[in-house]
Design a protein around this motif. Structure first.
Motif, PDB file in Angstrom:
ATOM      1  N   ARG A  11       0.853  -1.199   0.000  1.00 58.50           N
ATOM      2  CA  ARG A  11       0.000   0.000   0.000  1.00 58.50           C
ATOM      3  C   ARG A  11       0.883   1.242   0.000  1.00 58.50           C
ATOM      4  O   ARG A  11       1.833   1.318   0.762  1.00 58.50           O
ATOM      5  N   ASP A  68      -4.099   8.925  -5.051  1.00 59.95           N
ATOM      6  CA  ASP A  68      -4.881   7.730  -4.739  1.00 59.95           C
ATOM      7  C   ASP A  68      -4.061   6.804  -3.847  1.00 59.95           C
ATOM      8  O   ASP A  68      -2.835   6.690  -4.014  1.00 59.95           O
ATOM      9  N   MET A  91      -5.774  -2.018  -6.761  1.00 61.19           N
ATOM     10  CA  MET A  91      -6.932  -1.209  -6.400  1.00 61.19           C
ATOM     11  C   MET A  91      -6.474   0.232  -6.182  1.00 61.19           C
ATOM     12  O   MET A  91      -5.350   0.471  -5.740  1.00 61.19           O
ATOM     13  N   ARG A  93      -7.850   3.926  -4.397  1.00 61.43           N
ATOM     14  CA  ARG A  93      -8.855   4.526  -3.515  1.00 61.43           C
ATOM     15  C   ARG A  93      -8.661   6.030  -3.471  1.00 61.43           C
ATOM     16  O   ARG A  93      -7.580   6.520  -3.166  1.00 61.43           O
ATOM     17  N   ASP A  98     -13.491   8.294  -0.227  1.00 66.89           N
ATOM     18  CA  ASP A  98     -13.484   6.919   0.275  1.00 66.89           C
ATOM     19  C   ASP A  98     -14.128   5.963  -0.729  1.00 66.89           C
ATOM     20  O   ASP A  98     -14.926   5.106  -0.381  1.00 66.89           O
ATOM     21  N   GLN A 100     -13.262   3.137  -3.619  1.00 65.39           N
ATOM     22  CA  GLN A 100     -12.221   2.243  -4.122  1.00 65.39           C
ATOM     23  C   GLN A 100     -12.687   1.621  -5.437  1.00 65.39           C
ATOM     24  O   GLN A 100     -13.864   1.327  -5.612  1.00 65.39           O
TER      25      GLN A 100
END
Length: 162
Positions: A11, A68, A91, A93, A98, A100
């Motif tokens: 992440r 993002d 992914m 987001r 909020d 995704q």
């Protein structure tokens, strides 16, 4: 220790240095992230140095924008003798809303080697633990069969066009 880690998640925030002239993260950067997460997962499972053998069905579904939160998830879905097939999803987001979205997905194959310049080495066998993992394993087997058929087609075309 091999056969301990069958999934890896990265992440981070998409940064200005990741984007193309259109202001969206360029495909080459996304592919780099996919390869890094896949490598970490393959090494975590095999305990060996690994190399990318193939990437199948890569689809760029939605753009990734600066700021993002990007999540790259690689998970083992099938093992051969020395190969590991991984499903990788990227992914994105939007933290302000909020929301995704799936940005990219693919299936990768890594091969474990006994040394960086070595030969393929066996990997621990992975077994599906639930129905979803069993479905993913079946998809990996179908992709493997399609890949073998494509190799034969390419070999035939090379011979007929020489």
């Amino acid at each position: 220790m091999p056969a301990q880690q069958h999934e890896v998640t990265f992440r981070f925030l998409a940064q200005p240095t990741d984007v193309n002239f259109g202001g969206k993260v360029h495909g080459g950067m996304v592919m780099k992230w996919i390869d890094q997460a896949g490598y970490a997962c393959a090494v975590g499972w095999s305990g060996a140095y690994c190399v990318t053998a193939s990437i199948s069905g890569i689809q760029f579904v939605a753009p990734i924008l600066i700021g993002d939160l990007v999540t790259v998830r690689a998970r083992l879905i099938y093992t051969g003798r020395s190969s590991m097939h991984l499903a990788v999803d990227v992914m994105a987001r939007d933290l302000r809303k909020d929301e995704q979205r799936l940005a990219t997905s693919c299936v990768m194959v890594f091969v474990a080697l006994d040394s960086p310049d070595g030969k393929p080495t066996p990997v621990p066998v992975w077994q599906p633990r639930d129905e979803n993992e069993l479905r993913m394993q079946e998809k990996a087997k179908r992709l493997l069969q399609l890949s073998k058929e494509m190799e034969q087609l390419v070999d035939i075309q090379m011979v007929t066009h020489v």
